[in-house]
Design an enzyme around this catalytic site. Structure first.
Site, PDB file in Angstrom:
ATOM      1  N   SER A  45      -2.273   2.618   1.552  1.00  0.00           N
ATOM      2  CA  SER A  45      -1.435   3.440   0.682  1.00  0.00           C
ATOM      3  C   SER A  45      -1.543   4.897   1.114  1.00  0.00           C
ATOM      4  O   SER A  45      -2.643   5.377   1.438  1.00  0.00           O
ATOM      5  CB  SER A  45      -1.886   3.292  -0.777  1.00  0.00           C
ATOM      6  OG  SER A  45      -1.034   4.014  -1.642  1.00  0.00           O
ATOM      7  N   GLU A  46      -0.399   5.607   1.125  1.00  0.00           N
ATOM      8  CA  GLU A  46      -0.379   6.979   1.656  1.00  0.00           C
ATOM      9  C   GLU A  46      -1.333   7.927   0.946  1.00  0.00           C
ATOM     10  O   GLU A  46      -1.758   8.931   1.521  1.00  0.00           O
ATOM     11  CB  GLU A  46       1.037   7.581   1.556  1.00  0.00           C
ATOM     12  CG  GLU A  46       2.105   6.855   2.322  1.00  0.00           C
ATOM     13  CD  GLU A  46       2.949   6.004   1.400  1.00  0.00           C
ATOM     14  OE1 GLU A  46       4.122   6.349   1.183  1.00  0.00           O
ATOM     15  OE2 GLU A  46       2.418   4.989   0.900  1.00  0.00           O
ATOM     16  N   ASN A  47      -1.635   7.656  -0.325  1.00  0.00           N
ATOM     17  CA  ASN A  47      -2.487   8.589  -1.048  1.00  0.00           C
ATOM     18  C   ASN A  47      -3.975   8.393  -0.773  1.00  0.00           C
ATOM     19  O   ASN A  47      -4.813   9.047  -1.391  1.00  0.00           O
ATOM     20  CB  ASN A  47      -2.213   8.528  -2.558  1.00  0.00           C
ATOM     21  CG  ASN A  47      -2.473   7.158  -3.154  1.00  0.00           C
ATOM     22  OD1 ASN A  47      -2.286   6.141  -2.496  1.00  0.00           O
ATOM     23  ND2 ASN A  47      -2.902   7.127  -4.406  1.00  0.00           N
ATOM     24  N   GLY A  48      -4.316   7.526   0.191  1.00  0.00           N
ATOM     25  CA  GLY A  48      -5.696   7.497   0.645  1.00  0.00           C
ATOM     26  C   GLY A  48      -6.487   6.232   0.402  1.00  0.00           C
ATOM     27  O   GLY A  48      -7.682   6.305   0.093  1.00  0.00           O
ATOM     28  N   SER A  84      -5.131   9.707   5.778  1.00  0.00           N
ATOM     29  CA  SER A  84      -4.143   8.662   5.562  1.00  0.00           C
ATOM     30  C   SER A  84      -2.942   8.829   6.492  1.00  0.00           C
ATOM     31  O   SER A  84      -2.490   7.876   7.137  1.00  0.00           O
ATOM     32  CB  SER A  84      -3.678   8.681   4.100  1.00  0.00           C
ATOM     33  OG  SER A  84      -2.773   7.637   3.853  1.00  0.00           O
TER      34      SER A  84
END
EC number: 2.8.3.8
Length: 216
Positions: A45-48, A84
């Site tokens: 997921s892009e948020n980490g 990320s």
């Protein structure tokens, strides 16, 4: 099984055991529910996050890139957005599955804004479609008003040019190969005439055109 479920089920057939996969917001998140037996993927997921868990593991203090409560699996990693996006831009994502507003015959994608509507930004879509090894678009074949979404040329602002590898709808599967758009599968119960009538884009028909099995 409704149209979105059928799309998600077909996309799941494309993922390989061990893949690192980013699933976009909306329809793409359903793909994880239809993985074939024996296929295990790692969700990013892009948020980490690397190692997102199923919805049943959701924790009130954790959210995915879409702001939905999520959970993580044993061995998962958490990191900042810089790390990320280094994973994404560095080509370490095996496949991303995103929704689409429009896709055209040149493999261009528009999926982040409808002109005239206020949005906070493109998010990670541009990075995902340029950095992932395989880009799969999962969307319904036509808009709610019946108009075409698979066009000769996108009319909405683009997310990326010449970036789509595969397009899956409830009616058909298209692949982009050597600059051409190829129809490779038709859904069970559909026919070529219907696909042509609902698709503005020009496409080639594969010699080994398949009909999807209803039990996939």
């Amino acid at each position: 099984m409704d149209a979105k479920q059928r799309i998600a089920r077909r996309v799941a057939q494309e993922l390989r055991d061990g893949d690192i996969v980013n699933l976009g917001i909306g329809l793409p998140t359903m793909v994880a529910n239809y993985l074939p037996e024996g296929i295990h993927i790692t969700l990013q997921s892009e948020n980490g996050f690397l190692g997102l868990g199923p919805v049943t593991t959701a924790h009130p203090d954790l959210v995915n890139a879409g702001g939905q409560p999520c959970g993580v699996l044993p061995g998962a990693a958490m990191f900042d957005s810089a790390m990320s996006f280094a994973l994404i831009r560095g080509g370490h994502i095996d496949a991303c599955v995103l929704g689409g507003l429009q896709v055209d015959e040149e493999a261009n994608l528009a999926n982040w804004v409808v002109p005239g509507k206020m949005v906070p930004g493109m998010g990670g879509a541009m990075d995902l479609v340029t950095g992932s090894r395989k880009v799969i678009i999962a969307m319904e074949h036509c808009a709610k008003d019946g108009s075409a979404k698979i066009l000769r040329r996108c009319t909405m602002p683009l997310t990326a040019q010449h970036a789509v590898h595969m397009l899956v709808t409830e009616l058909a599967v298209f692949r982009f190969i050597d600059g051409k758009m190829w129809l490779t599968e038709i859904a069970d119960g559909c026919d070529l005439a219907t696909v042509r009538a609902k698709t503005e884009a020009r496409f080639e028909v594969a010699a080994d055109l398949n009909t999807q099995r209803g039990d996939l």
